[in-house]
Design an enzyme around this catalytic site. Structure first.
Site, PDB file in Angstrom:
ATOM      1  N   LYS A   1     -41.291 -61.124   0.341  1.00 53.96           N
ATOM      2  CA  LYS A   1     -42.175 -60.738   1.452  1.00 53.96           C
ATOM      3  C   LYS A   1     -43.345 -61.698   1.612  1.00 53.96           C
ATOM      4  O   LYS A   1     -43.800 -61.938   2.725  1.00 53.96           O
ATOM      5  CB  LYS A   1     -42.707 -59.314   1.252  1.00 53.96           C
ATOM      6  CG  LYS A   1     -41.650 -58.257   1.533  1.00 53.96           C
ATOM      7  CD  LYS A   1     -42.278 -56.901   1.791  1.00 53.96           C
ATOM      8  CE  LYS A   1     -41.222 -55.869   2.166  1.00 53.96           C
ATOM      9  NZ  LYS A   1     -41.726 -54.507   2.180  1.00 53.96           N
TER      10      LYS A   1
ATOM     11  N   LYS B   1     -36.199 -53.497   9.009  1.00 51.61           N
ATOM     12  CA  LYS B   1     -37.038 -53.075  10.128  1.00 51.61           C
ATOM     13  C   LYS B   1     -37.720 -54.263  10.787  1.00 51.61           C
ATOM     14  O   LYS B   1     -38.052 -54.235  11.955  1.00 51.61           O
ATOM     15  CB  LYS B   1     -38.141 -52.139   9.614  1.00 51.61           C
ATOM     16  CG  LYS B   1     -37.649 -50.798   9.133  1.00 51.61           C
ATOM     17  CD  LYS B   1     -38.781 -50.114   8.378  1.00 51.61           C
ATOM     18  CE  LYS B   1     -38.469 -48.689   8.035  1.00 51.61           C
ATOM     19  NZ  LYS B   1     -39.503 -48.092   7.170  1.00 51.61           N
TER      20      LYS B   1
ATOM     21  N   LYS C   1     -30.249 -58.441   4.228  1.00 56.63           N
ATOM     22  CA  LYS C   1     -30.408 -56.990   4.304  1.00 56.63           C
ATOM     23  C   LYS C   1     -30.736 -56.543   5.734  1.00 56.63           C
ATOM     24  O   LYS C   1     -31.504 -57.218   6.409  1.00 56.63           O
ATOM     25  CB  LYS C   1     -31.579 -56.621   3.382  1.00 56.63           C
ATOM     26  CG  LYS C   1     -31.536 -55.270   2.771  1.00 56.63           C
ATOM     27  CD  LYS C   1     -32.693 -55.100   1.800  1.00 56.63           C
ATOM     28  CE  LYS C   1     -34.023 -55.109   2.494  1.00 56.63           C
ATOM     29  NZ  LYS C   1     -35.159 -54.677   1.693  1.00 56.63           N
TER      30      LYS C   1
HETATM   31  P1  AMP Z   1     -38.475 -48.740   3.608  1.00 55.88           P
HETATM   32  O1  AMP Z   1     -38.103 -48.736   5.044  1.00 55.88           O
HETATM   33  O2  AMP Z   1     -38.636 -50.118   3.062  1.00 55.88           O
HETATM   34  O3  AMP Z   1     -39.600 -47.838   3.269  1.00 55.88           O
HETATM   35  O4  AMP Z   1     -37.225 -48.140   2.839  1.00 55.88           O
HETATM   36  C1  AMP Z   1     -36.952 -46.754   2.782  1.00 55.88           C
HETATM   37  C2  AMP Z   1     -35.704 -46.514   1.969  1.00 55.88           C
HETATM   38  O5  AMP Z   1     -34.569 -47.103   2.619  1.00 55.88           O
HETATM   39  C3  AMP Z   1     -35.763 -47.125   0.559  1.00 55.88           C
HETATM   40  O6  AMP Z   1     -35.139 -46.226  -0.344  1.00 55.88           O
HETATM   41  C4  AMP Z   1     -34.943 -48.390   0.693  1.00 55.88           C
HETATM   42  O7  AMP Z   1     -34.336 -48.756  -0.520  1.00 55.88           O
HETATM   43  C5  AMP Z   1     -33.888 -47.974   1.712  1.00 55.88           C
HETATM   44  N1  AMP Z   1     -33.388 -49.131   2.473  1.00 55.88           N
HETATM   45  C6  AMP Z   1     -34.110 -49.945   3.276  1.00 55.88           C
HETATM   46  N2  AMP Z   1     -33.328 -50.904   3.821  1.00 55.88           N
HETATM   47  C7  AMP Z   1     -32.066 -50.683   3.347  1.00 55.88           C
HETATM   48  C8  AMP Z   1     -30.793 -51.345   3.540  1.00 55.88           C
HETATM   49  N3  AMP Z   1     -30.658 -52.389   4.348  1.00 55.88           N
HETATM   50  N4  AMP Z   1     -29.728 -50.831   2.896  1.00 55.88           N
HETATM   51  C9  AMP Z   1     -29.842 -49.739   2.076  1.00 55.88           C
HETATM   52  N5  AMP Z   1     -31.006 -49.088   1.854  1.00 55.88           N
HETATM   53  C10 AMP Z   1     -32.109 -49.551   2.479  1.00 55.88           C
END
Ligand code: AMP
Ligand code: TRP
Length: 333
Positions: A114, A201, A198
């Protein structure tokens, strides 16, 4: 005995299929097992480790709550709350930052990714982010943490911090050592435009992800445009190894149909992508559209969403402030 579950999602907008299949789907399953106690947190303190527009942040907090409820998390049975409202999180993060070692944090790959090339310009918060995450988890005597694969290293750090605190202050078992709950398959959903990246967002291309608020046309269009390769679909898993896009799309199909890679490959082996993509679009639309419509409905009901957060705050604050009080006693404050 039931599990004590804690997990968090950042209110940074564009909640997507990766969040759903990697994390939220698992939250729903755990919340349906009646013996579990589940706490789901909208982690806005984590969100501000990179710049956020205040108005967008406020909307995204409500949208994350709406996505939890629309996906099937019951706000009456579980605690859904907003991290910044419970001051114990920031406070405990400071204390734990005096337990965590620089050498441990220096190993965190998410910070390296990041922060990019210009680490000097990253916020201090982005660097100490996993310490705050440890505070989130440890305040609730969490036994299990459902997350996507990208959070595995942060959970290991959380375990190290808990162990060091317990050892340093000779309070065996004070912080419970949490177990990660990471799905064996489909714990990392990849971008629709690049099977080695990956789904995220923050990807500037909206075509790289299926958002939980997409409508039917958007979903069908994104799958149509999703990157593939020229070969027909293979007949065994080994042949997927050098075909990241094919592997990702079949993985998404398998996860959505509660199947596994092997069965899904058998279903489509030898077929071309266009036929497979029609099937994939259909299962995506069947799964995501009801959630998307429910999110949109809930977003109009701001008061209801705020009530969920207020209710969650009261319950979470009670648990967390009790734990902080004990932490103070142990430390000698
Ligand atoms: P975040 O949006 O970074 O807060 O992520 C929220 C949850 O979604 C966390 O448990 C991440 O590990 C999961 N997550 C985010 N992006 C992915 C992805 N591309 N594949 C699988 N899990 C994801
Ligand atoms: N760091 C997690 C992510 O970006 C979100 C998070 C914050 C979290 N606190 C948590 C996840 C506690 C699990 C438990 O995905």
């Amino acid at each position: 005995m039931g599990k004590k579950i804690f997990s968090g999602v950042q209110p940074t907008g564009n909640l997507h299929l990766g969040n759903y299949l990697g994390a939220i789907k698992n939250f729903v399953k755990l919340n349906n097992e009646s013996e579990n106690e589940c706490v789901f947190c909208v982690v806005d303190l984590h969100a501000i480790t990179v710049n956020q527009d205040p108005k967008d942040l406020r909307n995204n907090i409500r949208e994350t709550v709406a996505a939890f409820v629309a996906s099937g998390i019951d706000p009456k049975k579980n605690i859904i709350f907003n991290q910044s409202q419970v001051s114990a999180h920031s406070e405990t993060a400071w204390i734990l930052s005096c337990v965590a070692r620089m050498g441990w944090l220096n190993r965190m790959t998410q910070f390296k990714e990041k922060a990019g090339k210009d680490k000097e310009k990253a916020s201090v918060g982005l660097y100490s982010y996993p310490v705050l995450m440890a505070a989130d988890i440890l305040l609730y005597d969490t036994t299990h943490v459902p997350v996507g694969d990208d959070q595995k290293q942060h959970l290991e750090l959380c375990r190290d911090i808990a162990q060091k605190f317990n050892n340093d202050f000779k309070v065996e078992d004070f912080f419970k050592i949490p177990e990660p709950l990471i799905q064996k398959e489909f714990s990392r959903i990849m971008s629709l435009k690049d099977g080695t990246k990956k789904m995220s967002k923050s990807d500037p291309s909206d075509l790289s992800r299926i958002n939980l608020t997409d409508d039917k046309d958007q979903i069908v269009n994104k799958i149509k445009k999703a990157k593939t390769d020229p070969l027909p679909l293979p007949s065994n898993i080994m042949d997927l190894e050098k075909r990241p896009e094919a592997k990702n799309l079949i993985g998404i199909y398998a996860s959505l149909t509660n199947s596994n890679l092997e069965k899904s490959i058998n279903e489509f082996s030898g077929k071309n992508f266009s036929e497979f993509k029609d099937n994939l679009s259909q299962v995506l639309v069947d799964k995501i559209i009801p959630i998307s419509e429910e999110i949109k409905k809930l977003l109009i009901e701001e008061k209801y969403l705020d009530e969920i957060l207020l209710n969650g705050f009261e319950k979470a604050d009670k648990i967390a402030s009790k734990k902080v009080k004990k932490i103070h006693e142990i430390i000698g404050f």
